[in-house]
Design a protein around this motif. Sequence first.
Motif, short mmCIF file in Angstrom:
data_model
loop_
_atom_site.label_atom_id
_atom_site.label_comp_id
_atom_site.label_asym_id
_atom_site.label_seq_id
_atom_site.Cartn_x
_atom_site.Cartn_y
_atom_site.Cartn_z
N THR A 61 3.24 3.25 -11.80
CA THR A 61 2.11 3.93 -11.25
C THR A 61 1.34 3.14 -10.47
OG1 THR A 61 2.25 4.71 -13.65
CG2 THR A 61 0.21 4.87 -12.34
N PRO A 62 0.80 3.36 -9.43
CA PRO A 62 -0.04 2.80 -8.40
C PRO A 62 -1.09 2.50 -8.90
CG PRO A 62 0.43 4.85 -7.42
CD PRO A 62 1.07 5.07 -8.70
N VAL A 63 -1.69 1.11 -8.49
CA VAL A 63 -2.95 0.48 -8.98
C VAL A 63 -3.82 0.28 -7.81
CG1 VAL A 63 -3.57 -1.50 -10.09
CG2 VAL A 63 -1.43 -0.59 -10.63
N PRO A 64 -5.17 0.60 -8.18
CA PRO A 64 -6.20 0.45 -7.18
C PRO A 64 -6.33 -0.85 -6.83
CG PRO A 64 -6.99 1.86 -8.82
CD PRO A 64 -5.71 1.26 -9.40
N PRO A 89 -7.64 2.09 -1.91
CA PRO A 89 -6.27 2.05 -1.65
C PRO A 89 -5.56 1.88 -2.75
CG PRO A 89 -7.39 0.28 -0.35
CD PRO A 89 -8.36 0.76 -1.36
N LEU A 90 -4.23 2.68 -3.13
CA LEU A 90 -3.52 2.38 -4.13
C LEU A 90 -2.38 1.56 -3.78
CD1 LEU A 90 -3.54 6.15 -5.27
CD2 LEU A 90 -4.39 4.24 -6.68
N LEU A 91 -2.13 0.47 -4.40
CA LEU A 91 -1.01 -0.35 -4.34
C LEU A 91 0.19 -0.11 -5.42
CD1 LEU A 91 -2.92 -3.59 -3.50
CD2 LEU A 91 -2.33 -2.03 -1.88
N TRP A 122 0.74 -1.22 0.07
CA TRP A 122 -0.09 0.05 -0.04
C TRP A 122 0.84 1.13 -0.10
CZ3 TRP A 122 -2.17 2.63 4.95
CH2 TRP A 122 -3.28 3.63 4.56
N THR A 123 0.46 2.23 -0.76
CA THR A 123 1.34 3.62 -0.90
C THR A 123 0.98 4.41 0.15
OG1 THR A 123 -0.55 4.67 -2.13
CG2 THR A 123 1.32 3.29 -3.22
#
Length: 104
Positions: free
Chosen positions: A46-49, A37-39, A27-28
């Motif tokens: 790029t963070p991914v939901p 939450p963005l992972l 988790w970011t």
Amino acid sequence: MTTYLHDGTEFDLDGGFIDVIGIEWTWTGRYTDTGEPLLFGGGSPTPVPLPDVYHDHGPLIPLPKPSPSRLVRAAVSADYTASIRDGHTESYEEYALRTTRAGQ
């Protein structure tokens, strides 16, 4: 503990996850505009939901929590000779005899 509920599954965001092919996701600390939450993981910059990761790479398996240092110290500094004497482990000779008999 920060949790997120998705499809009836509660995710502990403070721990990491591993997907079915072995990629680690963390988790970011941030969320999308819709509260997902963005992972980070999989080499993506790029963070991914989390719901997208769950759909495309799931199921997500929680990574084991690190062992407390007290437990690690106790395991590493255990008196091996005393544990054999107390019957908690067996010596190499006892192991060899037991496994030789099992193979006959």
